[in-house]
Write a protein that holds these residues in place. Structure first.
Motif, PDB file in Angstrom:
ATOM      1  N   UNK A  79       0.808  -1.215   0.000  1.00 23.48           N
ATOM      2  CA  UNK A  79       0.000   0.000   0.000  1.00 23.48           C
ATOM      3  C   UNK A  79       0.840   1.263   0.000  1.00 23.48           C
ATOM      4  N   UNK A  80       1.985   1.243   0.703  1.00 21.65           N
ATOM      5  CA  UNK A  80       2.708   2.511   0.891  1.00 21.65           C
ATOM      6  C   UNK A  80       4.024   2.588   0.115  1.00 21.65           C
ATOM      7  N   UNK A  81       4.397   1.527  -0.582  1.00 21.04           N
ATOM      8  CA  UNK A  81       5.628   1.555  -1.363  1.00 21.04           C
ATOM      9  C   UNK A  81       5.442   1.017  -2.780  1.00 21.04           C
TER      10      UNK A  81
ATOM     11  N   UNK B 280       7.248  15.411  -7.279  1.00 24.27           N
ATOM     12  CA  UNK B 280       7.037  14.601  -6.092  1.00 24.27           C
ATOM     13  C   UNK B 280       6.293  13.312  -6.394  1.00 24.27           C
ATOM     14  N   UNK B 281       5.307  13.405  -7.277  1.00 25.01           N
ATOM     15  CA  UNK B 281       4.505  12.233  -7.588  1.00 25.01           C
ATOM     16  C   UNK B 281       5.214  11.202  -8.436  1.00 25.01           C
ATOM     17  N   UNK B 282       6.279  11.598  -9.135  1.00 28.88           N
ATOM     18  CA  UNK B 282       6.969  10.669 -10.033  1.00 28.88           C
ATOM     19  C   UNK B 282       8.393  10.337  -9.589  1.00 28.88           C
ATOM     20  N   UNK B 283       8.854  10.887  -8.457  1.00 28.29           N
ATOM     21  CA  UNK B 283      10.264  10.741  -8.058  1.00 28.29           C
ATOM     22  C   UNK B 283      10.715   9.287  -8.020  1.00 28.29           C
ATOM     23  N   UNK B 284       9.929   8.408  -7.410  1.00 27.32           N
ATOM     24  CA  UNK B 284      10.430   7.055  -7.167  1.00 27.32           C
ATOM     25  C   UNK B 284      10.589   6.241  -8.440  1.00 27.32           C
ATOM     26  N   UNK B 285       9.898   6.629  -9.514  1.00 29.19           N
ATOM     27  CA  UNK B 285      10.040   5.833 -10.728  1.00 29.19           C
ATOM     28  C   UNK B 285      11.345   6.158 -11.444  1.00 29.19           C
ATOM     29  N   UNK B 286      12.137   7.066 -10.889  1.00 35.87           N
ATOM     30  CA  UNK B 286      13.499   7.251 -11.379  1.00 35.87           C
ATOM     31  C   UNK B 286      14.430   6.137 -10.972  1.00 35.87           C
ATOM     32  N   UNK B 287      13.962   5.224 -10.115  1.00 35.18           N
ATOM     33  CA  UNK B 287      14.764   4.072  -9.709  1.00 35.18           C
ATOM     34  C   UNK B 287      14.984   3.124 -10.882  1.00 35.18           C
TER      35      UNK B 287
ATOM     36  N   UNK C 242       7.686  -5.222  -7.363  1.00 30.64           N
ATOM     37  CA  UNK C 242       6.233  -5.342  -7.452  1.00 30.64           C
ATOM     38  C   UNK C 242       5.808  -6.750  -7.870  1.00 30.64           C
ATOM     39  N   UNK C 243       6.574  -7.402  -8.740  1.00 31.11           N
ATOM     40  CA  UNK C 243       6.223  -8.764  -9.131  1.00 31.11           C
ATOM     41  C   UNK C 243       6.477  -9.753  -8.001  1.00 31.11           C
ATOM     42  N   UNK C 244       7.465  -9.468  -7.156  1.00 34.52           N
ATOM     43  CA  UNK C 244       7.717 -10.339  -6.011  1.00 34.52           C
ATOM     44  C   UNK C 244       6.642 -10.252  -4.956  1.00 34.52           C
ATOM     45  N   UNK C 245       5.810  -9.217  -5.018  1.00 34.88           N
ATOM     46  CA  UNK C 245       4.724  -9.028  -4.054  1.00 34.88           C
ATOM     47  C   UNK C 245       3.419  -8.821  -4.808  1.00 34.88           C
ATOM     48  N   UNK C 246       3.207  -9.635  -5.831  1.00 42.18           N
ATOM     49  CA  UNK C 246       2.130  -9.384  -6.788  1.00 42.18           C
ATOM     50  C   UNK C 246       0.744  -9.412  -6.159  1.00 42.18           C
ATOM     51  N   UNK C 247       0.458 -10.394  -5.316  1.00 40.09           N
ATOM     52  CA  UNK C 247      -0.880 -10.515  -4.726  1.00 40.09           C
ATOM     53  C   UNK C 247      -1.262  -9.313  -3.881  1.00 40.09           C
ATOM     54  N   UNK C 248      -0.479  -8.999  -2.840  1.00 39.59           N
ATOM     55  CA  UNK C 248      -0.808  -7.819  -2.036  1.00 39.59           C
ATOM     56  C   UNK C 248      -0.791  -6.518  -2.831  1.00 39.59           C
ATOM     57  N   UNK C 249       0.109  -6.399  -3.820  1.00 36.22           N
ATOM     58  CA  UNK C 249       0.156  -5.174  -4.613  1.00 36.22           C
ATOM     59  C   UNK C 249      -1.110  -5.023  -5.451  1.00 36.22           C
TER      60      UNK C 249
END
Length: 298
Positions: free
Chosen positions: A172-174, A205-212, A221-228
């Motif tokens: 939810x938060x990451x 601010x809304x797009x910063x993390x997708x610079x990773x 995200x694929x490693x946590x597919x169900x909860x995501x």
């Protein structure tokens, strides 16, 4: 009380390099290893002993796909406690737990930036950060405490969790925020060069993390597919609300005043997990107790 064990860090990029540097600054004996000679040299310049012989608390600070094999060519003491910094815990618990049994204690510091590599090392990275430390039914409390003490020593606050609870929460938060950042960036690109030229603080601010690194984000995200997927469904449901209701609910969620109430709880699995599930954290280790806090509405 037993002597404080040394720490061995495998992977000396942003997280591992920052952890090793912070521990050295705190006076903890640290051995580090990385397959990249440049990362080893950078860590050595900060006072980290470089070597392939690992003991004490062994921290795996490598990408998720490399966790299973990171120790294959290294000499790990048979009584060492093994932990990791991976952003997903349930699949890692299944793999490393099967290999190391009760010696494995999962961990995940909630910090870092879109930068990566040893050039992004920052010894202050963990100061004030939450650090999830997994406490499963078979976890040895003594080993859990050793991992928690590493986190506390570099200025983090420890959140006791199970792997399953951790993965639901970080979805939810990451993990969903990374997907939303990607969607915002892609949608703005479709709007054209004028939109991108006018983009300012809210878009940044809304797009910063997708610079990773895209491979890192995809593995996360694929490693946590169900909860995501479940967390993303909740976001989509929110977006279907009338806009004034959505704006008001979101504003209330991030501006509501919440204080902290100090607590002391015994070193007991159920008591520690109750602290974590209440939204609290451990800040200090005593002999048979830990001190920390839980949120309290103002």
């Amino acid at each position: 009380m037993m002597p404080v064990p040394p720490v061995s860090v495998v992977g000396l990029g942003q997280l591992g390099g920052s952890l090793a540097a912070a521990l050295v600054a705190a006076g903890r004996p640290v051995t580090g290893w990385d397959v990249d000679p440049a990362a080893r040299d950078a860590a050595a310049a900060r006072g980290v002993r470089i070597g392939r012989e690992l003991d004490g608390v062994v921290v795996l600070a490598v990408p998720l796909p490399a966790l299973a094999t990171a120790l294959d060519d290294l000499d790990v003491a048979p009584d060492a406690t093994v932990t990791d910094l991976g952003s997903v815990k349930t699949p890692v618990l299944a793999e490393l737990g099967a290999r190391y049994g009760s010696r494995y204690v999962g961990g995940h510091p909630m910090c870092g930036t879109e930068r990566s590599g040893h050039e992004a090392t920052d010894p202050a990275l963990f100061t004030g950060a939450r650090w999830a430390v997994c406490l499963e039914a078979g976890t040895e409390l003594a080993r859990w405490l050793r991992v928690a003490e590493v986190a506390l020593q570099v200025g983090a606050e420890v959140v006791p969790v199970t792997a399953a609870d951790h993965d639901d929460a970080v979805a939810a938060i990451s993990h969903v925020p990374h997907l939303l950042a990607a969607a915002l960036a892609a949608a703005a690109a479709e709007a054209g060069p004028l939109a991108l030229n006018l983009a300012a603080g809210s878009f940044a601010g809304g797009t910063r993390v997708i610079g990773s690194d895209p491979e890192f984000v995809t593995a996360m995200v694929e490693g946590n597919a169900g909860p995501t997927a479940a967390a993303l469904d909740r976001v989509l449901a929110q977006l279907s609300r009338p806009w004034h209701e959505l704006v008001a609910a979101g504003h209330a969620a991030v501006t509501g005043g919440v204080g902290r109430r100090p607590v002391r709880v015994p070193v007991d699995r159920q008591a520690l997990l109750a602290l974590g599930r209440a939204g609290g954290a451990v800040t200090y280790r005593l002999a048979a107790f830990v001190e920390g806090w839980v949120p309290e509405s103002g």
